[in-house]
Write a protein that holds these residues in place. Structure first.
Motif, PDB file in Angstrom:
ATOM      1  N   ARG A 104       0.838  -1.205   0.000  1.00  0.00           N
ATOM      2  CA  ARG A 104       0.000   0.000   0.000  1.00  0.00           C
ATOM      3  C   ARG A 104       0.871   1.253   0.000  1.00  0.00           C
ATOM      4  NH1 ARG A 104      -5.177   0.761  -0.140  1.00  0.00           N
ATOM      5  NH2 ARG A 104      -6.119   2.633   0.703  1.00  0.00           N
ATOM      6  N   TYR A 122       0.828   4.375  -2.578  1.00  0.00           N
ATOM      7  CA  TYR A 122       0.787   5.793  -2.195  1.00  0.00           C
ATOM      8  C   TYR A 122       1.894   6.578  -2.888  1.00  0.00           C
ATOM      9  CZ  TYR A 122      -2.360   4.750   1.807  1.00  0.00           C
ATOM     10  OH  TYR A 122      -3.403   4.370   2.619  1.00  0.00           O
ATOM     11  N   ASP A 153      -9.181  11.223  -8.459  1.00  0.00           N
ATOM     12  CA  ASP A 153     -10.442  10.527  -8.725  1.00  0.00           C
ATOM     13  C   ASP A 153     -10.221   9.154  -9.349  1.00  0.00           C
ATOM     14  OD1 ASP A 153     -11.888  12.624  -7.671  1.00  0.00           O
ATOM     15  OD2 ASP A 153     -12.437  13.477  -9.621  1.00  0.00           O
ATOM     16  N   HIS A 205      -8.106   7.044  -8.392  1.00  0.00           N
ATOM     17  CA  HIS A 205      -7.617   6.123  -7.360  1.00  0.00           C
ATOM     18  C   HIS A 205      -8.407   6.266  -6.059  1.00  0.00           C
ATOM     19  CE1 HIS A 205      -4.130   5.260  -9.885  1.00  0.00           C
ATOM     20  NE2 HIS A 205      -4.086   6.555 -10.117  1.00  0.00           N
ATOM     21  N   PRO A 206      -9.735   6.095  -6.106  1.00  0.00           N
ATOM     22  CA  PRO A 206     -10.534   6.302  -4.890  1.00  0.00           C
ATOM     23  C   PRO A 206     -10.161   5.354  -3.756  1.00  0.00           C
ATOM     24  CG  PRO A 206     -11.836   5.218  -6.591  1.00  0.00           C
ATOM     25  CD  PRO A 206     -10.538   5.634  -7.224  1.00  0.00           C
ATOM     26  N   ASP A 207      -9.621   4.189  -4.089  1.00  0.00           N
ATOM     27  CA  ASP A 207      -9.252   3.209  -3.070  1.00  0.00           C
ATOM     28  C   ASP A 207      -8.043   3.638  -2.244  1.00  0.00           C
ATOM     29  OD1 ASP A 207      -7.985   2.898  -5.636  1.00  0.00           O
ATOM     30  OD2 ASP A 207      -7.059   1.058  -4.885  1.00  0.00           O
ATOM     31  N   LEU A 208      -7.294   4.639  -2.733  1.00  0.00           N
ATOM     32  CA  LEU A 208      -6.103   5.105  -2.015  1.00  0.00           C
ATOM     33  C   LEU A 208      -6.339   6.403  -1.248  1.00  0.00           C
ATOM     34  CD1 LEU A 208      -3.328   4.406  -4.675  1.00  0.00           C
ATOM     35  CD2 LEU A 208      -3.906   3.044  -2.659  1.00  0.00           C
ATOM     36  N   ASP A 225      -7.226   8.059   1.608  1.00  0.00           N
ATOM     37  CA  ASP A 225      -7.474   7.832   3.027  1.00  0.00           C
ATOM     38  C   ASP A 225      -6.407   8.534   3.864  1.00  0.00           C
ATOM     39  OD1 ASP A 225      -5.189   6.212   2.815  1.00  0.00           O
ATOM     40  OD2 ASP A 225      -6.338   4.350   2.811  1.00  0.00           O
TER      41      ASP A 225
END
Length: 85
Positions: free
Chosen positions: A5, A9, A29, A31-34, A36
């Protein structure tokens, strides 16, 4: 946070640094899964390293993007009534 992960990033941060001005929202947009708190923390770490290596512009850019993203994610407190008595 696992190493894979973290690598993702770093890849996203690299894309942000290389994308044309104004294209940052599209990069994020994609990479919405990243998107955070881990990404924001990594952005601040990279920005700190950049500042220590005399890349002030890159550091300021990353800090700006990290703050904006953290606001959008609800992780950065908004100052209410700034300037009011």
């Amino acid at each position: 946070m696992d190493e894979q992960r973290q690598t993702l990033y770093y890849g996203l941060i690299d894309q942000l640094l290389k994308c044309p001005n104004g294209q940052e929202p599209e990069v994020l947009d994609a990479h919405p899964d990243l998107l955070d708190a881990g990404l924001i923390q990594t952005m601040f770490q990279v920005a700190t390293a950049m500042a220590h290596h005399d890349n002030q512009d890159g550091a300021k850019f990353l800090i700006y993007v990290a703050r904006e993203l953290s606001r959008q994610l609800g992780l950065y407190p908004q100052v209410q009534g700034e300037g009011a008595s």
